[in-house]
Design a protein around this motif. Structure first.
Motif, PDB file in Angstrom:
ATOM      1  N   LEU A   1       0.819  -1.210   0.000  1.00 20.16           N
ATOM      2  CA  LEU A   1       0.000   0.000   0.000  1.00 20.16           C
ATOM      3  C   LEU A   1       0.856   1.264   0.000  1.00 20.16           C
TER       4      LEU A   1
ATOM      5  N   ARG B   1       1.693   1.678  13.999  1.00 21.22           N
ATOM      6  CA  ARG B   1       0.517   0.854  14.290  1.00 21.22           C
ATOM      7  C   ARG B   1      -0.642   1.227  13.354  1.00 21.22           C
ATOM      8  N   SER B   2      -0.856   2.511  13.156  1.00 17.60           N
ATOM      9  CA  SER B   2      -1.937   2.929  12.263  1.00 17.60           C
ATOM     10  C   SER B   2      -1.638   2.543  10.822  1.00 17.60           C
ATOM     11  N   ILE B   3      -0.373   2.612  10.423  1.00 18.55           N
ATOM     12  CA  ILE B   3      -0.007   2.223   9.058  1.00 18.55           C
ATOM     13  C   ILE B   3      -0.259   0.743   8.837  1.00 18.55           C
TER      14      ILE B   3
ATOM     15  N   TYR C   1      -2.324  -1.135  10.501  1.00 21.51           N
ATOM     16  CA  TYR C   1      -3.782  -1.355  10.541  1.00 21.51           C
ATOM     17  C   TYR C   1      -4.408  -0.985   9.202  1.00 21.51           C
ATOM     18  N   GLN C   2      -4.026   0.155   8.688  1.00 19.41           N
ATOM     19  CA  GLN C   2      -4.584   0.611   7.421  1.00 19.41           C
ATOM     20  C   GLN C   2      -4.227  -0.343   6.290  1.00 19.41           C
TER      21      GLN C   2
ATOM     22  N   ASN D   1      -3.510  -3.570   6.553  1.00 22.65           N
ATOM     23  CA  ASN D   1      -4.232  -4.826   6.709  1.00 22.65           C
ATOM     24  C   ASN D   1      -5.687  -4.681   6.284  1.00 22.65           C
TER      25      ASN D   1
ATOM     26  N   ARG E   1      -6.795  -2.592   4.057  1.00 24.68           N
ATOM     27  CA  ARG E   1      -6.801  -2.504   2.611  1.00 24.68           C
ATOM     28  C   ARG E   1      -6.613  -3.884   1.991  1.00 24.68           C
ATOM     29  N   ASP E   2      -5.829  -4.729   2.615  1.00 24.27           N
ATOM     30  CA  ASP E   2      -5.650  -6.082   2.101  1.00 24.27           C
ATOM     31  C   ASP E   2      -6.944  -6.884   2.240  1.00 24.27           C
TER      32      ASP E   2
ATOM     33  N   GLY F   1     -11.270  -0.285   1.655  1.00 30.82           N
ATOM     34  CA  GLY F   1     -10.298  -0.109   2.715  1.00 30.82           C
ATOM     35  C   GLY F   1     -10.905   0.498   3.969  1.00 30.82           C
ATOM     36  N   CYS F   2     -10.180   1.422   4.584  1.00 31.24           N
ATOM     37  CA  CYS F   2     -10.645   2.052   5.814  1.00 31.24           C
ATOM     38  C   CYS F   2     -11.880   2.906   5.586  1.00 31.24           C
TER      39      CYS F   2
END
Lengths: 163, 298
Positions: free
Chosen positions: B45, B68-70, B72-73, B75, B77-78, B84-85
């Protein structure tokens, strides 16, 4: 908004930013019109043009516009908040959901109390089913569904989430 | 670049990029070697360069939260390649809307229950007030006192006043007064005037009429609806007439008639006094006696 027709005289925002010739089969052209340059700039700054191109090609053609728009949203959120990005909004909304659920539980308890007190024979409607959210907090941010911190191990890709 | 034997294992980022993982590697703390899939999602991503760019633009104390936010974002999106989010946010908005609608519905229902409960409480209080005032009137009657004026309207308001004389007096009862005059008479009056426990048809004239008949001599006959009461009331009605008809006693010229009336009235007075509330006030007795004293003069 995807442009219905593409003209070689007017490069798309991506090709204009990348300073390259906008080909007729440009993957960015339908989704990054020249009237919205900031959209591609944000996406390119956070994700990169190559990543966006790969992501566009991996989804079905009828879903590409939605995918690009979601990427544009996430890119803009990350630029505004480099630490949390759009996850900050998710945290705020999730806390609001929990607060509303707690309030609703309290109101349901009052309702049952009044119904019992007035000897109302009508059955109380059961509370609406709610999604169980995990209370997974890290610092000030709330991450709903901690499983999403782990990679998705599904057999196939989902169709982009349910809305 | 392959790793040399014995060297510390490279982080997932360096392992993917096949380069030496230096101690100052920014991504090493956040992408351990066993989390290759997580790094692949983030790399897919954002890209390693973009992640490093983000981390370098932040304070080191913010690196952990940012990573952590990256992750999460990435995952999300995957999991949801199209939305995505943004899909998660829309889902949360929808949940909030549903919860607010449900809350509005439940609050409306709760308000209905509260109003109903409040109305019931008011009714109970009103009934309790009526019963307490009725008790006061009854106690006053037992004491031979006229009820207060404000109590009479209260009796008017009591629409369900059954006139079933549960403790009716028969002729035999007159001759043989009950052992406990006070209690029986109070019961008689209580049932006669008021029965708060039962709910019957409205008898507008009965409580006031009978009450007035007992206390105010010149009263009209009872209505037919109180047949049972009238039937029993006739037993003592003549006595009241004899007691209250002062003019007739005073004006009569026939001494025998007056003496007869006197005797009968005296007897009836005795009987009625026995029958009446035992605690009839002395004032009433004096008033009654005054009639006979006058007649005796004549």
């Amino acid at each position: 908004m995807a442009s219905s027709s593409h003209s070689s005289n007017f490069p798309c925002a991506a090709c204009k930013f990348l300073r390259r010739k906008c080909m007729p089969d440009c993957v960015f052209a339908p989704y990054f019109p020249p009237e919205e340059p900031q959209k591609f700039i944000n996406v390119h700054k956070i994700f990169g043009a190559s990543n966006v191109s790969k992501l566009i090609n991996e989804v079905a053609p009828h879903q590409r516009e939605d995918a690009v728009n979601s990427l544009a949203y996430e890119a803009e959120a990350r630029l505004k908040d480099p630490v949390y990005g759009c996850v900050g909004a998710i945290s705020i909304l999730q806390r609001q959901v929990l607060r509303l659920q707690r309030e609703l539980d309290a109101i349901h308890a009052d309702l049952i109390r009044y119904a019992t007190a007035t000897c109302n024979c009508n059955e109380m409607p059961p509370p609406m089913g709610r999604t169980c959210f995990h209370h997974n907090t890290s610092g000030n941010i709330y991450y709903p569904n901690p499983h999403w911190n782990e990679p998705y191990e599904g057999n196939g890709r989902s169709d982009g989430g349910s809305l | 670049m392959t790793l040399k034997g014995g060297a510390t294992s490279a982080c997932a980022a360096c392992k993917y990029q096949r380069r030496k993982c230096i101690p100052e590697c920014l991504l090493a703390p956040y992408f351990p070697a066993d989390q290759t899939k997580v790094f692949q999602n983030a790399h897919k991503l954002f890209g390693v360069s973009n992640i490093v760019k983000i981390l370098r633009s932040l304070d080191p104390s913010q690196h952990a939260e940012a990573m952590r936010s990256i992750k999460y974002q990435a995952n999300v999106r995957d999991r949801f390649p199209v939305y995505g989010c943004l899909g998660v946010i829309r889902q949360l908005y929808y949940q909030i809307q549903m919860l607010e609608e449900e809350m509005h519905t439940v609050l409306t229902q709760l308000e209905m229950y509260r109003q109903h409960h409040h109305h019931q409480q008011q009714q109970h209080q009103h009934q309790h007030q009526i019963s307490s005032m009725a008790d006061d009137v009854i106690s006053q009657l037992e004491l031979g006192m006229a009820p207060s004026n404000n109590a009479l309207p209260l009796f008017n308001q009591v629409t369900h006043q059954p006139y079933t004389m549960q403790n009716t007096y028969s002729s035999s009862d007159i001759d043989s007064p009950p052992k406990d005059n006070v209690e029986n008479n109070s019961l008689w009056i209580q049932h006669l005037f008021l029965d708060t426990n039962n709910h019957g048809t409205s008898n507008n004239d009965s409580p006031i009429a009978i009450q007035s008949q007992l206390l105010v001599p010149n009263s009209e006959p009872l209505a037919d609806t109180q047949h049972q009461v009238v039937q029993d009331y006739d037993e003592i009605h003549p006595f009241f007439d004899s007691i209250d008809d002062r003019q007739s006693y005073i004006d009569t010229k026939d001494a025998e008639d007056s003496s007869r009336a006197k005797c009968s009235s005296e007897e009836s007075l005795k009987e009625t006094t026995q029958l009446m509330v035992g605690n009839v006030g002395s004032k009433d007795l004096k008033n009654a006696a005054a009639c006979f004293s006058l007649t005796s003069v004549n």
